[in-house]
Enzyme design. Structure first.
Site, short mmCIF file in Angstrom:
data_model
loop_
_atom_site.label_atom_id
_atom_site.label_comp_id
_atom_site.label_asym_id
_atom_site.label_seq_id
_atom_site.Cartn_x
_atom_site.Cartn_y
_atom_site.Cartn_z
N LYS A 16 -9.35 -0.56 7.69
CA LYS A 16 -8.60 0.66 7.20
C LYS A 16 -7.55 0.29 5.92
O LYS A 16 -7.49 1.37 5.34
CB LYS A 16 -7.44 -0.45 8.35
CG LYS A 16 -7.73 -0.05 9.78
CD LYS A 16 -7.11 -1.33 10.97
CE LYS A 16 -6.46 -2.41 10.09
NZ LYS A 16 -7.68 -3.56 10.52
N THR A 17 -8.28 -0.70 5.38
CA THR A 17 -7.36 -0.67 3.66
C THR A 17 -8.45 0.19 2.70
O THR A 17 -7.24 1.06 2.31
CB THR A 17 -7.96 -2.53 3.44
OG1 THR A 17 -7.21 -3.39 4.53
CG2 THR A 17 -6.59 -2.57 1.73
N LYS A 38 1.89 -2.38 4.09
CA LYS A 38 0.96 -3.22 4.76
C LYS A 38 2.38 -4.04 5.51
O LYS A 38 2.35 -4.84 5.26
CB LYS A 38 -0.01 -4.21 4.16
CG LYS A 38 -0.20 -5.13 5.35
CD LYS A 38 -1.47 -4.13 6.21
CE LYS A 38 -2.48 -5.43 6.24
NZ LYS A 38 -3.37 -5.01 7.10
N GLU A 112 -0.14 0.52 7.29
CA GLU A 112 -1.68 -0.53 7.60
C GLU A 112 -1.36 -1.23 8.88
O GLU A 112 -0.81 -2.03 8.17
CB GLU A 112 -2.47 -0.99 6.58
CG GLU A 112 -3.77 -1.67 7.11
CD GLU A 112 -4.49 -1.98 6.53
OE1 GLU A 112 -4.65 -2.05 5.00
OE2 GLU A 112 -5.29 -2.91 6.96
N1 LIG Z 1 -17.59 2.70 3.22
C1 LIG Z 1 -17.62 1.12 3.08
N2 LIG Z 1 -18.72 1.11 2.30
C2 LIG Z 1 -19.10 0.06 1.96
N3 LIG Z 1 -18.34 -1.79 1.84
C3 LIG Z 1 -16.74 -0.92 2.70
C4 LIG Z 1 -16.19 0.48 3.59
N4 LIG Z 1 -15.30 0.20 3.91
C5 LIG Z 1 -15.30 -1.25 4.17
N5 LIG Z 1 -15.71 -1.84 3.02
C6 LIG Z 1 -15.58 -2.71 3.28
O1 LIG Z 1 -15.44 -3.40 4.12
C7 LIG Z 1 -14.48 -5.05 4.12
C8 LIG Z 1 -13.35 -3.93 5.55
O2 LIG Z 1 -13.23 -2.91 4.69
P1 LIG Z 1 -10.83 -3.44 5.15
O3 LIG Z 1 -10.94 -2.31 5.08
O4 LIG Z 1 -10.22 -4.61 4.65
O5 LIG Z 1 -11.30 -3.70 6.66
P2 LIG Z 1 -9.30 -3.77 7.78
O6 LIG Z 1 -8.41 -3.66 6.97
O7 LIG Z 1 -9.98 -2.97 8.39
O8 LIG Z 1 -10.24 -5.36 7.90
C9 LIG Z 1 -14.26 -4.75 3.00
O9 LIG Z 1 -15.11 -5.69 2.01
C10 LIG Z 1 -14.79 -3.48 2.19
O10 LIG Z 1 -14.32 -3.58 0.35
MG LIG Z 2 -6.48 -4.78 6.16
#
Ligand SMILES: Nc1ncnc2c1ncn2[C@@H]1O[C@H](COP(=O)(O)OP(=O)(O)O)[C@@H](O)[C@H]1O
Ligand SMILES: [Mg+2]
Length: 224
Positions: A16-17, A38, A112
């Protein structure tokens, strides 16, 4: 009037982030003003809310990350619990009012959520209740891989039951070349939900280095 999107996911860690950062970057590339919010951050020290920090860093913006959160708790847990262990309770009315104070200040506001739609904000108020009360549409971040069908269909069903509009699905962590399973997951989800896909985002090794590629894998015009 400014557009507002609530970015939710099938679960935590789904991207999501990162996707929110991609949306902000892409919209800025199109000349739009965009703000990332957020409302409830958990799992972060008081001065350094993790998700806004990540977004600001990747966008190369030197702003105070605390401008981008309303509540910030230390425990990496659901908001209701993270607040409780600090002896606090999230004030839902205040939360909604503060979020709404960001509406119309920017051409696009990206909100988010914490975790997925059924995550409790308080013991009797879920994230999905907040989305419904804010009357904003959702962008749903899902995975492409095995396990996504059940997660995605349950999330969509819960949103539809409450008549919350879903702008589109963004599939994250896709293989560079989609496998037969990934391709079918996307197709069957589009068919069963009737919701358009607005992005298939590849899993990359170095997010910073390949950020433009990630941004370009989302069709922003489908949001505007
Ligand atoms: N497309 C991608 N390729 C590589 N790493 C990713 C990708 N999408 C997310 N990540 C990594 O996966 C982890 C979780 O992503 P994040 O955006 O923080 O998820 P959420 O906000 O849903 O908890 C983070 O370390 C992020 O950098
Ligand atoms: Mg997040």
């Amino acid at each position: 009037m400014g557009k507002v999107f609530f970015v939710t996911g099938t679960d935590t860690g789904v991207g999501k982030t990162l996707i929110s950062a991609c949306l902000c970057k892409g919209l800025k590339n199109l000349g739009k003003t965009c703000f990332y919010l957020k409302p409830i951050q958990t799992g972060s020290p008081p001065e350094t809310p993790e998700d806004p920090l990540f977004v600001l860093r990747i966008l190369n913006e030197k702003e105070n990350p605390l401008r981008h959160v309303i509540y910030n708790f230390k425990l990496p847990a659901s908001p209701h619990l993270a607040a409780r262990v600090e002896g606090k309770r999230i004030d839902v009315k205040q939360l909604k009012d503060e979020i709404k104070s960001f509406f119309n200040k920017y051409e696009v506001l990206i909100i988010e959520g914490a975790g997925g739609v059924m995550v409790p904000i308080t013991e009797d108020y879920l994230t999905i209740d907040l989305i419904k009360d804010l009357e904003v549409p959702v962008i749903l971040v899902s995975r492409t891989k095995l396990g996504t069908l059940n997660h995605t269909l349950l999330t969509v069903e819960a949103l539809k039951r409450r008549e919350i509009p879903i702008v589109g699905l963004i599939f994250n962590f896709a293989s560079q070349h989609l496998t037969i399973v990934e391709r079918d997951n996307i197709e069957i989800l589009e068919k069963l939900t009737g919701i358009q896909t607005i992005g298939i985002v590849p899993e990359v090794i170095d997010i910073k280095l390949e950020f433009d590629k990630l941004v370009n894998s989302i069709e922003l015009r489908r949001m505007l």
